[in-house]
Write a protein that holds these residues in place. Structure first.
Motif, PDB file in Angstrom:
ATOM      1  N   ASP A 108       7.920  14.267 -16.750  1.00  0.00           N
ATOM      2  CA  ASP A 108       7.249  15.321 -17.418  1.00  0.00           C
ATOM      3  C   ASP A 108       7.296  16.737 -16.497  1.00  0.00           C
ATOM      4  O   ASP A 108       7.459  17.830 -16.885  1.00  0.00           O
ATOM      5  CB  ASP A 108       5.922  14.989 -17.939  1.00  0.00           C
ATOM      6  CG  ASP A 108       6.022  14.130 -19.083  1.00  0.00           C
ATOM      7  OD1 ASP A 108       7.288  13.844 -19.701  1.00  0.00           O
ATOM      8  OD2 ASP A 108       4.749  13.415 -19.348  1.00  0.00           O
ATOM      9  N   SER A 109       6.956  16.606 -15.134  1.00  0.00           N
ATOM     10  CA  SER A 109       6.733  17.493 -14.415  1.00  0.00           C
ATOM     11  C   SER A 109       7.617  17.747 -13.340  1.00  0.00           C
ATOM     12  O   SER A 109       7.987  18.834 -12.668  1.00  0.00           O
ATOM     13  CB  SER A 109       5.272  17.403 -13.561  1.00  0.00           C
ATOM     14  OG  SER A 109       5.505  16.399 -12.780  1.00  0.00           O
ATOM     15  N   GLY A 110       8.436  16.914 -13.186  1.00  0.00           N
ATOM     16  CA  GLY A 110       9.689  16.677 -12.159  1.00  0.00           C
ATOM     17  C   GLY A 110       9.154  16.434 -10.737  1.00  0.00           C
ATOM     18  O   GLY A 110       9.595  16.601  -9.669  1.00  0.00           O
ATOM     19  N   ASP A 111       7.762  16.127 -10.583  1.00  0.00           N
ATOM     20  CA  ASP A 111       7.033  15.915  -9.500  1.00  0.00           C
ATOM     21  C   ASP A 111       7.274  14.379  -8.881  1.00  0.00           C
ATOM     22  O   ASP A 111       7.251  13.481  -9.648  1.00  0.00           O
ATOM     23  CB  ASP A 111       5.809  16.202  -9.385  1.00  0.00           C
ATOM     24  CG  ASP A 111       5.489  17.706  -9.593  1.00  0.00           C
ATOM     25  OD1 ASP A 111       6.430  18.691  -9.203  1.00  0.00           O
ATOM     26  OD2 ASP A 111       4.471  18.335  -9.925  1.00  0.00           O
ATOM     27  N   THR A 112       7.466  14.154  -7.571  1.00  0.00           N
ATOM     28  CA  THR A 112       7.128  12.829  -6.965  1.00  0.00           C
ATOM     29  C   THR A 112       5.954  12.741  -6.206  1.00  0.00           C
ATOM     30  O   THR A 112       5.411  13.723  -5.564  1.00  0.00           O
ATOM     31  CB  THR A 112       8.289  12.417  -6.056  1.00  0.00           C
ATOM     32  OG1 THR A 112       9.633  12.699  -6.834  1.00  0.00           O
ATOM     33  CG2 THR A 112       8.241  11.282  -5.256  1.00  0.00           C
ATOM     34  N   HIS A 113       5.141  11.735  -6.399  1.00  0.00           N
ATOM     35  CA  HIS A 113       3.776  11.631  -5.844  1.00  0.00           C
ATOM     36  C   HIS A 113       3.721  10.176  -4.923  1.00  0.00           C
ATOM     37  O   HIS A 113       4.227   9.201  -5.310  1.00  0.00           O
ATOM     38  CB  HIS A 113       2.648  11.544  -7.083  1.00  0.00           C
ATOM     39  CG  HIS A 113       2.828  12.477  -7.742  1.00  0.00           C
ATOM     40  ND1 HIS A 113       2.407  13.980  -7.490  1.00  0.00           N
ATOM     41  CD2 HIS A 113       3.350  12.599  -9.192  1.00  0.00           C
ATOM     42  CE1 HIS A 113       2.530  14.674  -8.545  1.00  0.00           C
ATOM     43  NE2 HIS A 113       2.894  14.084  -9.714  1.00  0.00           N
ATOM     44  N   ASP A 157       0.700  -1.268  -0.129  1.00  0.00           N
ATOM     45  CA  ASP A 157       0.128   0.119  -0.077  1.00  0.00           C
ATOM     46  C   ASP A 157       0.804   1.392   0.020  1.00  0.00           C
ATOM     47  O   ASP A 157       0.155   2.423   0.237  1.00  0.00           O
ATOM     48  CB  ASP A 157      -1.092  -0.174   1.225  1.00  0.00           C
ATOM     49  CG  ASP A 157      -1.999   0.851   1.027  1.00  0.00           C
ATOM     50  OD1 ASP A 157      -2.423   1.191   0.082  1.00  0.00           O
ATOM     51  OD2 ASP A 157      -2.414   1.680   1.862  1.00  0.00           O
ATOM     52  N   GLU A 158       2.012   1.190  -0.442  1.00  0.00           N
ATOM     53  CA  GLU A 158       2.907   2.474  -0.266  1.00  0.00           C
ATOM     54  C   GLU A 158       3.695   2.458  -1.571  1.00  0.00           C
ATOM     55  O   GLU A 158       4.568   1.584  -1.779  1.00  0.00           O
ATOM     56  CB  GLU A 158       3.895   2.414   1.041  1.00  0.00           C
ATOM     57  CG  GLU A 158       4.478   3.956   1.039  1.00  0.00           C
ATOM     58  CD  GLU A 158       5.449   3.951   2.324  1.00  0.00           C
ATOM     59  OE1 GLU A 158       6.155   5.054   2.330  1.00  0.00           O
ATOM     60  OE2 GLU A 158       5.327   3.031   3.361  1.00  0.00           O
ATOM     61  N   HIS A 159       3.465   3.376  -2.512  1.00  0.00           N
ATOM     62  CA  HIS A 159       4.005   3.428  -3.669  1.00  0.00           C
ATOM     63  C   HIS A 159       4.296   4.863  -3.870  1.00  0.00           C
ATOM     64  O   HIS A 159       3.580   6.009  -3.655  1.00  0.00           O
ATOM     65  CB  HIS A 159       2.974   3.113  -5.053  1.00  0.00           C
ATOM     66  CG  HIS A 159       2.440   1.747  -4.689  1.00  0.00           C
ATOM     67  ND1 HIS A 159       2.982   0.586  -5.008  1.00  0.00           N
ATOM     68  CD2 HIS A 159       1.287   1.488  -3.823  1.00  0.00           C
ATOM     69  CE1 HIS A 159       2.103  -0.573  -4.428  1.00  0.00           C
ATOM     70  NE2 HIS A 159       1.110  -0.120  -3.975  1.00  0.00           N
ATOM     71  N   ILE A 160       5.502   5.226  -4.578  1.00  0.00           N
ATOM     72  CA  ILE A 160       5.931   6.476  -4.939  1.00  0.00           C
ATOM     73  C   ILE A 160       6.342   6.585  -6.401  1.00  0.00           C
ATOM     74  O   ILE A 160       6.878   5.255  -6.991  1.00  0.00           O
ATOM     75  CB  ILE A 160       7.316   6.841  -4.158  1.00  0.00           C
ATOM     76  CG1 ILE A 160       6.929   6.698  -2.607  1.00  0.00           C
ATOM     77  CG2 ILE A 160       7.859   8.238  -4.665  1.00  0.00           C
ATOM     78  CD1 ILE A 160       6.372   7.827  -1.891  1.00  0.00           C
ATOM     79  N   VAL A 161       5.878   7.439  -7.036  1.00  0.00           N
ATOM     80  CA  VAL A 161       6.157   7.494  -8.502  1.00  0.00           C
ATOM     81  C   VAL A 161       6.900   9.059  -8.904  1.00  0.00           C
ATOM     82  O   VAL A 161       6.497   9.991  -8.427  1.00  0.00           O
ATOM     83  CB  VAL A 161       4.905   7.552  -9.382  1.00  0.00           C
ATOM     84  CG1 VAL A 161       4.317   6.171  -9.403  1.00  0.00           C
ATOM     85  CG2 VAL A 161       3.806   8.362  -9.080  1.00  0.00           C
TER      86      VAL A 161
END
Length: 94
Positions: A31-36, A23-27
């Motif tokens: 394109d935006s340089g963002d991490t979510h 249940d813990e995912h980082i992407v």
């Protein structure tokens, strides 16, 4: 039902994924340089849309089957919120 919006993956580049547990995912969205940070449902929504466009109803069926969740109004509501959130981040579009 035939007029329901189809959602699709919107990023031009692949996402870089890291996952811890179920249940813990980082992407990382190049394109935006963002991490979510994503929960299991949001991560599976993105994975499904990377494969092919889908309606929210199709996503509910897929997510329920894949994550072994009840295919109910609560899941449909969560997926609608996730789609709106991911669209705001530029990861999916309708």
């Amino acid at each position: 039902m035939g007029t329901e919006q189809r959602w699709r993956f919107a990023a031009d580049k692949e996402l870089a994924w890291r996952s811890w547990g179920d249940d813990e995912h980082i992407v990382y969205h190049a394109d935006s340089g963002d991490t979510h940070q994503l929960n299991a449902i949001a991560a599976e929504v993105i994975r499904a849309l990377q494969e092919q466009p889908a309606t929210p109803e199709q996503l509910v069926v897929h997510i329920a089957s894949t994550l072994q969740l009840p295919s109910d109004e609560e899941l449909a509501f969560q997926i609608d919120e996730i789609l709106a959130n991911l669209a705001g981040k530029g990861l999916v579009r309708s």
